[in-house]
Design an enzyme around this catalytic site. Structure first.
Site, PDB file in Angstrom:
ATOM      1  N   GLU A   1      -6.736  -7.155  -1.763  1.00 55.00           N
ATOM      2  CA  GLU A   1      -5.229  -7.300  -1.565  1.00 55.00           C
ATOM      3  C   GLU A   1      -5.248  -7.764  -0.140  1.00 55.00           C
ATOM      4  O   GLU A   1      -6.534  -8.117   0.328  1.00 55.00           O
ATOM      5  CB  GLU A   1      -4.712  -5.722  -1.915  1.00 55.00           C
ATOM      6  CG  GLU A   1      -2.743  -6.164  -1.216  1.00 55.00           C
ATOM      7  CD  GLU A   1      -1.839  -4.913  -1.421  1.00 55.00           C
ATOM      8  OE1 GLU A   1      -2.339  -3.866  -2.015  1.00 55.00           O
ATOM      9  OE2 GLU A   1      -0.559  -4.683  -0.434  1.00 55.00           O
TER      10      GLU A   1
ATOM     11  N   ASP B   1       2.528  -6.765  -1.369  1.00 55.29           N
ATOM     12  CA  ASP B   1       4.067  -6.208  -1.632  1.00 55.29           C
ATOM     13  C   ASP B   1       5.031  -5.936  -0.731  1.00 55.29           C
ATOM     14  O   ASP B   1       4.891  -6.717   0.261  1.00 55.29           O
ATOM     15  CB  ASP B   1       4.019  -4.455  -1.511  1.00 55.29           C
ATOM     16  CG  ASP B   1       4.003  -3.315  -0.582  1.00 55.29           C
ATOM     17  OD1 ASP B   1       3.100  -4.438   0.704  1.00 55.29           O
ATOM     18  OD2 ASP B   1       4.151  -2.614  -0.126  1.00 55.29           O
TER      19      ASP B   1
ATOM     20  N   ASP C   1     -12.458 -10.307  -7.119  1.00 56.00           N
ATOM     21  CA  ASP C   1     -11.358 -11.383  -7.273  1.00 56.00           C
ATOM     22  C   ASP C   1     -10.794 -11.533  -8.390  1.00 56.00           C
ATOM     23  O   ASP C   1     -10.455 -11.998  -9.367  1.00 56.00           O
ATOM     24  CB  ASP C   1     -11.577 -12.661  -6.807  1.00 56.00           C
ATOM     25  CG  ASP C   1     -10.435 -13.884  -6.672  1.00 56.00           C
ATOM     26  OD1 ASP C   1      -9.380 -13.219  -6.520  1.00 56.00           O
ATOM     27  OD2 ASP C   1     -11.026 -14.842  -6.494  1.00 56.00           O
TER      28      ASP C   1
HETATM   29  O1  G3I Z   1     -10.309   6.785   7.416  1.00 56.54           O
HETATM   30  C1  G3I Z   1     -11.560   7.293   6.360  1.00 56.54           C
HETATM   31  C2  G3I Z   1     -13.351   7.047   6.176  1.00 56.54           C
HETATM   32  O2  G3I Z   1     -13.403   8.129   7.305  1.00 56.54           O
HETATM   33  C3  G3I Z   1     -13.037   7.674   4.903  1.00 56.54           C
HETATM   34  O3  G3I Z   1     -14.776   8.103   4.903  1.00 56.54           O
HETATM   35  C4  G3I Z   1     -13.045   7.210   3.957  1.00 56.54           C
HETATM   36  C5  G3I Z   1     -13.519   7.322   2.283  1.00 56.54           C
HETATM   37  O4  G3I Z   1     -12.594   6.728   1.640  1.00 56.54           O
HETATM   38  O5  G3I Z   1     -11.909   6.771   3.647  1.00 56.54           O
HETATM   39  C6  G3I Z   1     -11.038   6.554   4.677  1.00 56.54           C
HETATM   40  O6  G3I Z   1      -9.785   6.378   3.722  1.00 56.54           O
HETATM   41  C7  G3I Z   1      -9.158   5.395   3.459  1.00 56.54           C
HETATM   42  C8  G3I Z   1      -8.606   4.815   4.120  1.00 56.54           C
HETATM   43  O7  G3I Z   1      -7.177   4.065   4.095  1.00 56.54           O
HETATM   44  C9  G3I Z   1      -8.835   3.513   5.225  1.00 56.54           C
HETATM   45  O8  G3I Z   1      -8.517   3.063   6.048  1.00 56.54           O
HETATM   46  C10 G3I Z   1      -8.196   6.457   2.894  1.00 56.54           C
HETATM   47  O9  G3I Z   1      -8.922   6.989   1.733  1.00 56.54           O
HETATM   48  C11 G3I Z   1      -6.999   5.370   2.158  1.00 56.54           C
HETATM   49  O10 G3I Z   1      -6.561   5.310   0.698  1.00 56.54           O
HETATM   50  C12 G3I Z   1      -6.736   4.467   3.048  1.00 56.54           C
HETATM   51  O11 G3I Z   1      -5.877   3.692   2.134  1.00 56.54           O
HETATM   52  C13 G3I Z   1      -4.806   2.631   2.997  1.00 56.54           C
HETATM   53  C14 G3I Z   1      -3.728   3.058   1.425  1.00 56.54           C
HETATM   54  O12 G3I Z   1      -2.702   2.239   2.155  1.00 56.54           O
HETATM   55  C15 G3I Z   1      -3.441   3.740   0.473  1.00 56.54           C
HETATM   56  O13 G3I Z   1      -2.623   4.742   1.381  1.00 56.54           O
HETATM   57  C16 G3I Z   1      -4.582   1.563   3.684  1.00 56.54           C
HETATM   58  O14 G3I Z   1      -5.320   2.203   4.340  1.00 56.54           O
HETATM   59  C17 G3I Z   1      -3.519   1.077   3.771  1.00 56.54           C
HETATM   60  O15 G3I Z   1      -4.489   0.224   3.973  1.00 56.54           O
HETATM   61  C18 G3I Z   1      -2.740   1.014   2.616  1.00 56.54           C
HETATM   62  O16 G3I Z   1      -1.883  -0.187   2.744  1.00 56.54           O
HETATM   63  C19 G3I Z   1      -1.128  -0.355   1.974  1.00 56.54           C
HETATM   64  C20 G3I Z   1       0.659  -0.006   1.821  1.00 56.54           C
HETATM   65  O17 G3I Z   1      -0.034   1.568   1.722  1.00 56.54           O
HETATM   66  C21 G3I Z   1       1.281  -0.388   1.135  1.00 56.54           C
HETATM   67  N1  G3I Z   1       1.250  -2.014   0.932  1.00 56.54           N
HETATM   68  C22 G3I Z   1      -0.315  -2.469   1.324  1.00 56.54           C
HETATM   69  C23 G3I Z   1      -0.893  -2.215   1.697  1.00 56.54           C
HETATM   70  C24 G3I Z   1      -2.197  -2.433   1.611  1.00 56.54           C
HETATM   71  O18 G3I Z   1      -2.966  -2.256   0.443  1.00 56.54           O
HETATM   72  O1  9MR Z   2       1.080  -3.203  -5.227  1.00 59.36           O
HETATM   73  C1  9MR Z   2       0.437  -2.411  -4.453  1.00 59.36           C
HETATM   74  C2  9MR Z   2       0.163  -2.250  -2.906  1.00 59.36           C
HETATM   75  O2  9MR Z   2       0.548  -3.010  -2.370  1.00 59.36           O
HETATM   76  C3  9MR Z   2      -0.362  -0.900  -3.178  1.00 59.36           C
HETATM   77  O3  9MR Z   2      -2.134  -1.261  -2.078  1.00 59.36           O
HETATM   78  C4  9MR Z   2      -0.945  -0.107  -3.684  1.00 59.36           C
HETATM   79  C5  9MR Z   2      -1.613   1.104  -3.291  1.00 59.36           C
HETATM   80  O4  9MR Z   2      -0.109   1.623  -2.834  1.00 59.36           O
HETATM   81  O5  9MR Z   2      -0.220  -0.394  -5.303  1.00 59.36           O
HETATM   82  C6  9MR Z   2      -0.017  -1.186  -5.686  1.00 59.36           C
HETATM   83  O6  9MR Z   2       1.263  -0.714  -6.231  1.00 59.36           O
HETATM   84  C7  9MR Z   2       0.712  -0.709  -8.205  1.00 59.36           C
HETATM   85  C8  9MR Z   2       0.708   1.002  -8.035  1.00 59.36           C
HETATM   86  O7  9MR Z   2       0.042   2.028  -6.843  1.00 59.36           O
HETATM   87  C9  9MR Z   2       0.797   1.216  -9.256  1.00 59.36           C
HETATM   88  N1  9MR Z   2       1.424   1.295 -10.046  1.00 59.36           N
HETATM   89  C10 9MR Z   2       0.445  -0.482 -10.040  1.00 59.36           C
HETATM   90  C11 9MR Z   2       1.198  -1.321  -8.812  1.00 59.36           C
HETATM   91  C12 9MR Z   2       0.638  -2.879  -9.041  1.00 59.36           C
HETATM   92  O8  9MR Z   2      -0.116  -3.355  -9.089  1.00 59.36           O
END
Ligand code: G3I
Ligand code: 9MR
Length: 588
Positions: free
Chosen positions: A563, A187, A554
């Site tokens: 991502e 993003d 992929d």
């Molecule tokens: O840490 C727990 C772990 O203890 C557990 O066993 C496991 C089971 O589901 O979950 C783990 O947590 C997860 C965590 O990522 C691990 O780092 C959460 O469920 C999961 O929801 C969380 O996801 C994060 C995601 O955003 C959703 O909020 C990712 O860490 C984080 O890297 C990702 O970041 C996104 C940004 O929001 C937006 N930009 C892109 C970026 C990368 O995808």
């Molecule tokens: O592109 C977004 C990505 O950077 C985030 O990690 C992800 C989870 O928050 O969300 C992606 O955006 C999606 C959104 O959550 C739901 N609609 C489709 C978007 C693109 O795949």
């Protein structure tokens, strides 16, 4: 219910899959022989995992089929997560540089790989250059970006103060200027919390290997200005981070984002309004830590950057003061969206537990200012835990800082330095214990729980911990285990992918990364690390398997496994560059 049925059928499918895979059907050798697709250092271990169910022999061959080494496969001590034993081809004793393939009798031939000095240099450089490709607020010119050149996106010089972020002198709708910075991931948004650990990790690479990093040239606009390119690249983000502080009260906005994620379009086409959103304690403390570290690192570049180190120090101190009076302002999207509009649905990086952020920020201030009052104010070692660093868990980043700068703070009288060093080493000892018994001979394979969203950053951060232990003890065994995790990322894994775009024979072609999707160029932007295997399937894109280490696809919609993100690329950059710097100390 449906998901469970799907899960069971996918498990069955993967059980019978030893012989077939749509993704690799053309050549079973390439599919079943799992190896670092980039290659091996001449004197380092050379371990390849073979997916077969019977004993056999292997040979190392030149591309014109001349056999140069022969060996017998050895069965793994433990089965993989699917319950199957793997077979190990070990040709560490073969040290002659060149291009080779591995042939397993009855199975076929691997991809071509190299044995050479500096074998990871190109991928290591690319892992840092990737940050240049993530730059906001600048065009990427062809002379630096090659075929991936593009127009400027997101000038961010007229960013709105969101209703959640109003403060004295900055009512809702005030325009602030907050240009530069790296896009977070696939993003186009910019988040302070995630920038914190990412920027720290790159600066730490410099702090740990300054001489080596001075030799790394990246062909970016600032190259040749007397500052190492790693630091030049890091400055692009630091200058943005500085703009995220409210200069009146010192608090730091949690993020600068649209209200909602952009479409899959190029940065210059993505022109939705941008907002700075709510100050938070986590963002302010992560900012404190990075600015304190920057003040220390850039002090050596006073001539090239007059006043920069001082600005960072002042910013860090002001942010620290804000955090003292606002110790628990948590970013919570539900509370935020119940109270303010427009609703904000971009990434959260919400972290309800900020004790670790206090520890990290205090550690950086302590080391930079050589002032013990920062670490005396808080409980730096609250319990026995050594949590692996991630965006939400930064305690150990502070420990690394204290350990790597122990001479600098020797005169402060701080009593915990030896204890912190001991903890880092025993944490590394815990990581390596029994790792060689796993099916892929890697620390990453010890726990299913390592396979989460961004799992490749778990492998890379484990590698960093091992390199810290090496630096503290001089014991080379830690480097071998760090290299195992690099081999994991570059192809010795349950998916058969080298997870870095452009480096390896089978690499992600469809990462969830807007420019790579929208630019009309077949090859994705190079040097980007995909998130990696994650059975969580939070994006609901079908996975080929729910076995933890195989749960990867992929697919450009698969943001939970495919991502890219700055906090994944940065530990990978650390690991690949550190091992390049230390290659002569790794032996089998
Ligand atoms: O840490 C727990 C772990 O203890 C557990 O066993 C496991 C089971 O589901 O979950 C783990 O947590 C997860 C965590 O990522 C691990 O780092 C959460 O469920 C999961 O929801 C969380 O996801 C994060 C995601 O955003 C959703 O909020 C990712 O860490 C984080 O890297 C990702 O970041 C996104 C940004 O929001 C937006 N930009 C892109 C970026 C990368 O995808
Ligand atoms: O592109 C977004 C990505 O950077 C985030 O990690 C992800 C989870 O928050 O969300 C992606 O955006 C999606 C959104 O959550 C739901 N609609 C489709 C978007 C693109 O795949």
């Amino acid at each position: 219910m449906f998901k469970k049925a799907l899960y069971i059928s996918l498990c069955l499918l993967s059980f019978f899959r030893l012989t077939t895979s749509a993704q690799f059907k053309s050549d079973s050798g390439k599919y079943k022989i799992r190896l670092n697709q980039v290659g091996f250092y001449p004197n380092a271990p050379k371990i390849v995992i073979v997916l077969t169910n019977k004993k056999g022999s292997f040979s190392l061959q030149t591309p014109d089929k001349k056999i140069v080494f022969k060996g017998i496969l050895k069965k793994s001590i433990q089965p993989n997560f699917a319950g199957q034993y793997t077979w190990i081809a070990n040709f560490s004793a073969f040290t002659k540089p060149g291009k080779y393939v591995l042939n397993v009798s009855g199975l076929g031939t691997s991809y071509t790989f190299s044995i050479s000095k500096n074998v990871h240099q190109q991928v290591a450089n690319a892992s840092i250059k990737a940050f240049y490709f993530m730059r906001a607020s600048t065009p990427l010119l062809e002379k630096y970006a090659g075929k991936w050149h593009r127009a400027m996106g997101h000038p961010d010089n007229k960013v709105l103060v969101h209703a959640s972020a109003v403060s004295e002198g900055r009512p809702e709708g005030t325009l602030v200027s907050s240009p530069r910075g790296w896009y977070d991931a696939g993003d186009y948004n910019k988040y302070i919390v995630n920038s914190g650990i990412s920027t720290y990790t790159l600066l730490s690479l410099y702090e740990d290997f300054p001489e080596y990093m001075k030799t790394v040239k990246l062909n970016i606009p600032e190259s040749g200005n007397g500052i190492p390119d790693l630091l030049n690249e890091t400055l692009w983000n630091l200058r943005w981070m500085l703009t995220m502080q409210d200069s009146i009260d010192g608090g730091v906005y949690h993020k600068l984002t649209n209200a909602a994620f952009d479409k899959m379009e190029m940065p210059d086409k993505a022109t939705e309004p941008r907002y700075v959103i709510q100050k938070s304690t986590a963002a302010t403390l992560d900012f404190t830590a990075v600015m304190a570290q920057s003040a220390r690192v850039f002090r050596q570049y006073e001539v090239q950057l007059p006043g920069f180190a001082d600005s960072c120090r002042e910013a860090a101190l002001k942010a620290w003061e804000w955090a003292q009076t606002h110790p628990h302002i948590i970013y919570n999207k539900y509370v935020l969206n119940d109270n303010f509009s427009p609703k904000i649905t971009t990434g959260d990086y919400g972290d309800g537990e900020v004790r670790d952020e206090f520890i990290w920020a205090a550690s950086e201030l302590f080391v930079t200012l050589k002032d013990i009052k920062y670490v005396h104010k808080i409980n730096v070692i609250p319990d026995v835990k050594m949590p692996l660093p991630s965006w939400s868990q930064v305690r150990v980043l502070g420990y690394y800082t204290i350990a790597r700068n122990s001479e600098r703070v020797a005169g402060t009288g701080y009593k915990n330095i030896a204890e912190i060093k001991k903890r880092i080493v025993s944490y590394a000892d815990g990581l390596i214990k029994d790792a060689s018994k796993t099916a892929y001979i890697a620390v990453m394979y010890k726990k299913k729980a390592n396979f989460i969203w961004g799992s490749n950053s778990v492998a890379a951060n484990q590698g960093i911990a091992l390199i810290q232990a090496y630096k503290l003890t001089g014991d080379k065994k830690y480097l071998k285990y760090a290299l195992d995790n690099l081999d994991y990322i570059l192809g010795r894994n349950g998916t058969g992918y080298s997870f870095v775009t452009g480096y390896g024979s089978k690499t992600p072609m469809h990462p969830h990364h807007r420019p790579s999707i929208a630019d009309g160029i077949v090859d994705p932007i190079p040097g980007l690390l995909a998130g990696g295997a994650n059975p969580g399937d939070e994006d609901h894109v079908p996975l080929p398997s729910f076995i933890p280490d195989e749960a990867y696809t992929d697919n450009d919609q698969a943001y939970a496994s495919n991502e890219v993100a700055i906090n994944w690329n940065s530990p990978f950059a650390y690991l690949a560059n550190a091992l390049e710097a230390l290659q002569n100390n790794i032996s089998y």
